[in-house]
Design a protein around this motif. Structure first.
Motif, PDB file in Angstrom:
ATOM      1  N   ASP A  92       0.818  -1.212   0.000  1.00 48.54           N
ATOM      2  CA  ASP A  92       0.000   0.000   0.000  1.00 48.54           C
ATOM      3  C   ASP A  92       0.854   1.264   0.000  1.00 48.54           C
ATOM      4  N   ASP A  93       0.386   2.277  -0.730  1.00 44.99           N
ATOM      5  CA  ASP A  93       0.972   3.613  -0.676  1.00 44.99           C
ATOM      6  C   ASP A  93       0.108   4.453   0.244  1.00 44.99           C
ATOM      7  N   GLY A  94       0.727   5.372   0.946  1.00 51.74           N
ATOM      8  CA  GLY A  94      -0.016   6.240   1.849  1.00 51.74           C
ATOM      9  C   GLY A  94       0.795   6.526   3.095  1.00 51.74           C
ATOM     10  N   ALA A  95       0.120   6.684   4.223  1.00 52.01           N
ATOM     11  CA  ALA A  95       0.791   6.992   5.484  1.00 52.01           C
ATOM     12  C   ALA A  95      -0.079   6.568   6.655  1.00 52.01           C
ATOM     13  N   ARG A  96       0.594   6.261   7.779  1.00 52.10           N
ATOM     14  CA  ARG A  96      -0.085   6.009   9.049  1.00 52.10           C
ATOM     15  C   ARG A  96       0.335   7.111  10.001  1.00 52.10           C
ATOM     16  N   PHE A  97      -0.643   7.688  10.677  1.00 53.48           N
ATOM     17  CA  PHE A  97      -0.396   8.797  11.584  1.00 53.48           C
ATOM     18  C   PHE A  97      -0.719   8.376  13.006  1.00 53.48           C
ATOM     19  N   GLN A  98       0.134   8.761  13.940  1.00 58.92           N
ATOM     20  CA  GLN A  98      -0.170   8.645  15.351  1.00 58.92           C
ATOM     21  C   GLN A  98      -0.486  10.051  15.820  1.00 58.92           C
ATOM     22  N   ILE A  99      -1.716  10.258  16.307  1.00 61.61           N
ATOM     23  CA  ILE A  99      -2.195  11.597  16.636  1.00 61.61           C
ATOM     24  C   ILE A  99      -2.743  11.601  18.054  1.00 61.61           C
ATOM     25  N   VAL A 100      -2.301  12.595  18.842  1.00 54.72           N
ATOM     26  CA  VAL A 100      -2.888  12.831  20.151  1.00 54.72           C
ATOM     27  C   VAL A 100      -3.994  13.850  19.919  1.00 54.72           C
ATOM     28  N   LEU A 101      -5.237  13.395  19.975  1.00 55.18           N
ATOM     29  CA  LEU A 101      -6.377  14.247  19.682  1.00 55.18           C
ATOM     30  C   LEU A 101      -6.517  15.358  20.709  1.00 55.18           C
ATOM     31  N   VAL A 102      -7.150  16.446  20.303  1.00 56.31           N
ATOM     32  CA  VAL A 102      -7.391  17.568  21.205  1.00 56.31           C
ATOM     33  C   VAL A 102      -8.242  17.074  22.375  1.00 56.31           C
ATOM     34  N   GLY A 103      -7.786  17.304  23.600  1.00 55.17           N
ATOM     35  CA  GLY A 103      -8.504  16.874  24.795  1.00 55.17           C
ATOM     36  C   GLY A 103      -8.185  15.462  25.248  1.00 55.17           C
ATOM     37  N   CYS A 104      -7.273  14.766  24.576  1.00 57.90           N
ATOM     38  CA  CYS A 104      -6.901  13.394  24.936  1.00 57.90           C
ATOM     39  C   CYS A 104      -5.420  13.332  25.315  1.00 57.90           C
ATOM     40  N   ARG A 105      -5.038  12.254  26.004  1.00 60.75           N
ATOM     41  CA  ARG A 105      -3.641  12.078  26.367  1.00 60.75           C
ATOM     42  C   ARG A 105      -2.960  10.964  25.581  1.00 60.75           C
ATOM     43  N   LEU A 106      -3.713   9.978  25.169  1.00 58.19           N
ATOM     44  CA  LEU A 106      -3.138   8.828  24.472  1.00 58.19           C
ATOM     45  C   LEU A 106      -3.270   8.988  22.964  1.00 58.19           C
ATOM     46  N   PRO A 107      -2.244   8.581  22.215  1.00 58.92           N
ATOM     47  CA  PRO A 107      -2.319   8.708  20.755  1.00 58.92           C
ATOM     48  C   PRO A 107      -3.253   7.676  20.139  1.00 58.92           C
ATOM     49  N   ARG A 108      -3.828   8.040  19.011  1.00 63.25           N
ATOM     50  CA  ARG A 108      -4.649   7.133  18.210  1.00 63.25           C
ATOM     51  C   ARG A 108      -4.031   7.047  16.832  1.00 63.25           C
ATOM     52  N   ARG A 109      -4.305   5.953  16.143  1.00 62.19           N
ATOM     53  CA  ARG A 109      -3.744   5.749  14.804  1.00 62.19           C
ATOM     54  C   ARG A 109      -4.802   5.935  13.738  1.00 62.19           C
ATOM     55  N   TYR A 110      -4.400   6.633  12.686  1.00 63.14           N
ATOM     56  CA  TYR A 110      -5.237   6.815  11.514  1.00 63.14           C
ATOM     57  C   TYR A 110      -4.390   6.471  10.302  1.00 63.14           C
ATOM     58  N   GLU A 111      -5.013   5.903   9.305  1.00 65.03           N
ATOM     59  CA  GLU A 111      -4.272   5.463   8.126  1.00 65.03           C
ATOM     60  C   GLU A 111      -4.913   6.028   6.864  1.00 65.03           C
ATOM     61  N   TYR A 112      -4.051   6.471   5.964  1.00 65.22           N
ATOM     62  CA  TYR A 112      -4.491   6.925   4.648  1.00 65.22           C
ATOM     63  C   TYR A 112      -3.854   6.019   3.616  1.00 65.22           C
ATOM     64  N   ARG A 113      -4.663   5.450   2.751  1.00 74.02           N
ATOM     65  CA  ARG A 113      -4.160   4.629   1.649  1.00 74.02           C
ATOM     66  C   ARG A 113      -4.508   5.312   0.345  1.00 74.02           C
ATOM     67  N   ALA A 114      -3.500   5.504  -0.472  1.00 78.54           N
ATOM     68  CA  ALA A 114      -3.697   6.167  -1.758  1.00 78.54           C
ATOM     69  C   ALA A 114      -4.389   5.194  -2.705  1.00 78.54           C
ATOM     70  N   ALA A 115      -5.680   5.390  -2.882  1.00 82.50           N
ATOM     71  CA  ALA A 115      -6.478   4.532  -3.758  1.00 82.50           C
ATOM     72  C   ALA A 115      -7.525   5.390  -4.438  1.00 82.50           C
ATOM     73  N   LEU A 116      -8.157   4.844  -5.433  1.00 78.93           N
ATOM     74  CA  LEU A 116      -9.180   5.557  -6.187  1.00 78.93           C
ATOM     75  C   LEU A 116     -10.283   6.042  -5.254  1.00 78.93           C
ATOM     76  N   GLY A 117     -10.594   7.320  -5.324  1.00 74.57           N
ATOM     77  CA  GLY A 117     -11.641   7.900  -4.493  1.00 74.57           C
ATOM     78  C   GLY A 117     -11.181   8.364  -3.134  1.00 74.57           C
ATOM     79  N   CYS A 118      -9.901   8.179  -2.805  1.00 78.70           N
ATOM     80  CA  CYS A 118      -9.359   8.573  -1.503  1.00 78.70           C
ATOM     81  C   CYS A 118      -8.579   9.877  -1.624  1.00 78.70           C
ATOM     82  N   SER A 119      -8.536  10.635  -0.525  1.00 75.19           N
ATOM     83  CA  SER A 119      -7.748  11.862  -0.520  1.00 75.19           C
ATOM     84  C   SER A 119      -7.325  12.195   0.904  1.00 75.19           C
ATOM     85  N   LEU A 120      -6.287  13.017   1.020  1.00 76.48           N
ATOM     86  CA  LEU A 120      -5.757  13.465   2.302  1.00 76.48           C
ATOM     87  C   LEU A 120      -5.412  14.939   2.175  1.00 76.48           C
ATOM     88  N   SER A 121      -5.922  15.756   3.098  1.00 75.19           N
ATOM     89  CA  SER A 121      -5.582  17.173   3.157  1.00 75.19           C
ATOM     90  C   SER A 121      -5.171  17.496   4.583  1.00 75.19           C
TER      91      SER A 121
END
Length: 99
Positions: free
Chosen positions: A37-66
């Protein structure tokens, strides 16, 4: 992309408005997704939280990241230029190609 800064991500997983996720927080890590897969995995500490969460973006048809600096609502993000923007290219229409 800077880590340790507050960013807003808009991740579209597939075509359609119901598949869009808005995430705001501090980026603690950026990793490559598992091959092939092409794309990226992000570890993000959300606003108001202490523990990081993971989000993944995969470059595929119909997908986008801004990505924008700061914590923005969807309305605020529409009027500001993103720091980074990626969208998978549309499919090639071979039916209109010259013979």
């Amino acid at each position: 992309m800077p880590t340790g800064e507050r960013l807003t991500l808009r991740i579209q997983y597939r075509s359609g408005e119901d598949s869009v996720r808005w995430v705001s927080g501090n980026i603690s890590a950026i990793e490559r997704p598992y091959r092939p897969d092409d794309g990226a995995r992000f570890q993000i500490v959300l606003v108001g939280c202490r523990l990081p969460r993971r989000y993944e973006y995969r470059a595929a048809l119909g997908c986008s990241l801004s990505i924008w600096h700061g914590k923005l609502s969807p309305v605020q993000a529409e009027v500001r230029a993103p720091l980074y923007c990626h969208a998978a290219p549309p499919p090639i229409d071979h039916s209109q190609a010259a013979p």
